[in-house]
Design a protein around this motif. Structure first.
Motif, PDB file in Angstrom:
ATOM      1  N   ARG A   1      21.853  15.401 -39.813  1.00  0.00           N
ATOM      2  CA  ARG A   1      22.375  15.031 -41.233  1.00  0.00           C
ATOM      3  C   ARG A   1      22.170  13.681 -41.565  1.00  0.00           C
ATOM      4  N   TYR A   2      21.266  13.264 -42.660  1.00  0.00           N
ATOM      5  CA  TYR A   2      20.847  12.087 -43.100  1.00  0.00           C
ATOM      6  C   TYR A   2      21.918  11.111 -43.484  1.00  0.00           C
ATOM      7  N   ASP A   3      23.041  11.907 -44.466  1.00  0.00           N
ATOM      8  CA  ASP A   3      24.067  11.276 -44.929  1.00  0.00           C
ATOM      9  C   ASP A   3      25.032  10.545 -44.005  1.00  0.00           C
ATOM     10  N   ASP A   4      25.243  11.086 -42.793  1.00  0.00           N
ATOM     11  CA  ASP A   4      26.104  10.430 -41.974  1.00  0.00           C
ATOM     12  C   ASP A   4      25.600   9.919 -40.761  1.00  0.00           C
ATOM     13  N   ASP A   5      24.302  10.101 -40.579  1.00  0.00           N
ATOM     14  CA  ASP A   5      23.222   9.792 -39.314  1.00  0.00           C
ATOM     15  C   ASP A   5      23.904  10.443 -38.045  1.00  0.00           C
ATOM     16  N   VAL A   6      23.936  11.846 -38.122  1.00  0.00           N
ATOM     17  CA  VAL A   6      24.399  12.435 -36.962  1.00  0.00           C
ATOM     18  C   VAL A   6      23.504  13.782 -36.682  1.00  0.00           C
ATOM     19  N   PHE A   7      23.271  13.761 -35.425  1.00  0.00           N
ATOM     20  CA  PHE A   7      22.465  14.809 -34.819  1.00  0.00           C
ATOM     21  C   PHE A   7      23.678  16.142 -34.553  1.00  0.00           C
ATOM     22  N   THR A   8      23.656  17.323 -34.778  1.00  0.00           N
ATOM     23  CA  THR A   8      24.455  18.433 -34.455  1.00  0.00           C
ATOM     24  C   THR A   8      23.596  19.459 -33.902  1.00  0.00           C
ATOM     25  N   LEU A   9      24.312  19.846 -32.461  1.00  0.00           N
ATOM     26  CA  LEU A   9      23.693  20.898 -31.729  1.00  0.00           C
ATOM     27  C   LEU A   9      24.636  22.019 -31.666  1.00  0.00           C
ATOM     28  N   ASN A  10      24.233  22.968 -32.052  1.00  0.00           N
ATOM     29  CA  ASN A  10      24.792  24.193 -31.993  1.00  0.00           C
ATOM     30  C   ASN A  10      24.226  24.987 -30.760  1.00  0.00           C
ATOM     31  N   ALA A  11      25.281  24.960 -29.766  1.00  0.00           N
ATOM     32  CA  ALA A  11      25.047  25.672 -28.426  1.00  0.00           C
ATOM     33  C   ALA A  11      25.130  27.015 -28.377  1.00  0.00           C
ATOM     34  N   GLN A  12      24.421  27.698 -27.593  1.00  0.00           N
ATOM     35  CA  GLN A  12      24.307  29.252 -27.655  1.00  0.00           C
ATOM     36  C   GLN A  12      25.721  29.749 -27.202  1.00  0.00           C
ATOM     37  N   ASN A  13      26.432  28.996 -26.546  1.00  0.00           N
ATOM     38  CA  ASN A  13      27.907  29.387 -26.248  1.00  0.00           C
ATOM     39  C   ASN A  13      29.001  29.240 -27.399  1.00  0.00           C
ATOM     40  N   GLY A  14      28.566  28.961 -28.453  1.00  0.00           N
ATOM     41  CA  GLY A  14      29.167  28.777 -29.776  1.00  0.00           C
ATOM     42  C   GLY A  14      29.879  27.231 -30.040  1.00  0.00           C
ATOM     43  N   GLN A  15      29.642  26.520 -28.985  1.00  0.00           N
ATOM     44  CA  GLN A  15      30.169  25.093 -29.335  1.00  0.00           C
ATOM     45  C   GLN A  15      29.154  24.358 -30.194  1.00  0.00           C
ATOM     46  N   THR A  16      29.925  23.494 -30.864  1.00  0.00           N
ATOM     47  CA  THR A  16      28.996  22.485 -31.738  1.00  0.00           C
ATOM     48  C   THR A  16      29.324  20.944 -31.165  1.00  0.00           C
ATOM     49  N   TYR A  17      28.199  20.369 -30.950  1.00  0.00           N
ATOM     50  CA  TYR A  17      28.446  19.051 -30.559  1.00  0.00           C
ATOM     51  C   TYR A  17      27.593  18.145 -31.459  1.00  0.00           C
ATOM     52  N   CYS A  18      28.478  17.012 -31.736  1.00  0.00           N
ATOM     53  CA  CYS A  18      28.126  16.202 -32.707  1.00  0.00           C
ATOM     54  C   CYS A  18      27.520  14.642 -32.070  1.00  0.00           C
ATOM     55  N   PHE A  19      26.362  14.396 -32.099  1.00  0.00           N
ATOM     56  CA  PHE A  19      25.899  13.014 -31.533  1.00  0.00           C
ATOM     57  C   PHE A  19      25.720  12.076 -32.819  1.00  0.00           C
ATOM     58  N   THR A  20      26.683  10.971 -32.808  1.00  0.00           N
ATOM     59  CA  THR A  20      26.657   9.805 -33.725  1.00  0.00           C
ATOM     60  C   THR A  20      25.998   8.619 -33.229  1.00  0.00           C
ATOM     61  N   HIS A  21      25.564   7.821 -34.085  1.00  0.00           N
ATOM     62  CA  HIS A  21      24.706   6.479 -33.776  1.00  0.00           C
ATOM     63  C   HIS A  21      25.569   5.833 -33.318  1.00  0.00           C
ATOM     64  N   MET A  22      25.174   5.086 -31.892  1.00  0.00           N
ATOM     65  CA  MET A  22      26.191   4.432 -31.362  1.00  0.00           C
ATOM     66  C   MET A  22      25.392   2.995 -31.336  1.00  0.00           C
ATOM     67  N   GLN A  23      24.377   2.698 -31.203  1.00  0.00           N
ATOM     68  CA  GLN A  23      23.244   1.385 -31.217  1.00  0.00           C
ATOM     69  C   GLN A  23      21.933   2.044 -31.598  1.00  0.00           C
ATOM     70  N   GLU A  24      21.028   1.105 -31.768  1.00  0.00           N
ATOM     71  CA  GLU A  24      19.746   1.211 -32.131  1.00  0.00           C
ATOM     72  C   GLU A  24      19.042   2.226 -31.048  1.00  0.00           C
ATOM     73  N   GLY A  25      18.719   3.375 -31.913  1.00  0.00           N
ATOM     74  CA  GLY A  25      17.968   4.407 -31.120  1.00  0.00           C
ATOM     75  C   GLY A  25      18.795   5.152 -30.183  1.00  0.00           C
ATOM     76  N   LEU A  26      20.036   5.006 -30.042  1.00  0.00           N
ATOM     77  CA  LEU A  26      20.972   5.787 -29.169  1.00  0.00           C
ATOM     78  C   LEU A  26      22.044   6.443 -29.932  1.00  0.00           C
TER      79      LEU A  26
END
Length: 105
Positions: free
Chosen positions: A5-30
């Motif tokens: 999602r470009y608007d809030d700089d977040v990667f979202t992983l929808n896992a096969q088990n139904g869980q959703t994991y959001c990866f937020t920008h912590m520092q450059e490239g991480l």
């Protein structure tokens, strides 16, 4: 699947088990996912766990294979196996099985 999602700089992983994991920008490239707020389980296999699958001698021989791999400048595993299989390397007790075990460990 994985989306960004470009608007809030977040990667979202929808896992096969139904869980959703959001990866937020912590520092450059991480990006990181805060699992402290989730009921998540992390399974880890250690080197010691993998060594227990083999005899002490097999572990020692796998370590010799790792040392040979290092001394040769870390060639690809396939290349190292070829060199051992075809006796391109002299005076070594390392076998192709030792190399395979070293990779598994």
């Amino acid at each position: 699947g994985l989306s960004y999602r470009y608007d809030d700089d977040v990667f979202t992983l929808n896992a096969q088990n139904g869980q959703t994991y959001c990866f937020t920008h912590m520092q450059e490239g991480l990006y990181a996912c805060d699992l402290s707020k989730m009921n998540a389980v992390c399974a880890v296999t250690t080197v010691a766990d993998r060594q227990r699958m083999f005899t002490p001698r097999q572990v020692t021989d796998a370590n010799k294979a790792r040392e040979l791999h290092r001394m040769l400048g870390y060639p690809a595993e396939r290349t190292l196996k070829h060199m051992v299989r075809h006796h391109i390397i002299n005076n070594t007790s390392v076998t192709v099985d030792d190399i395979s075990r070293a990779t598994k460990i």
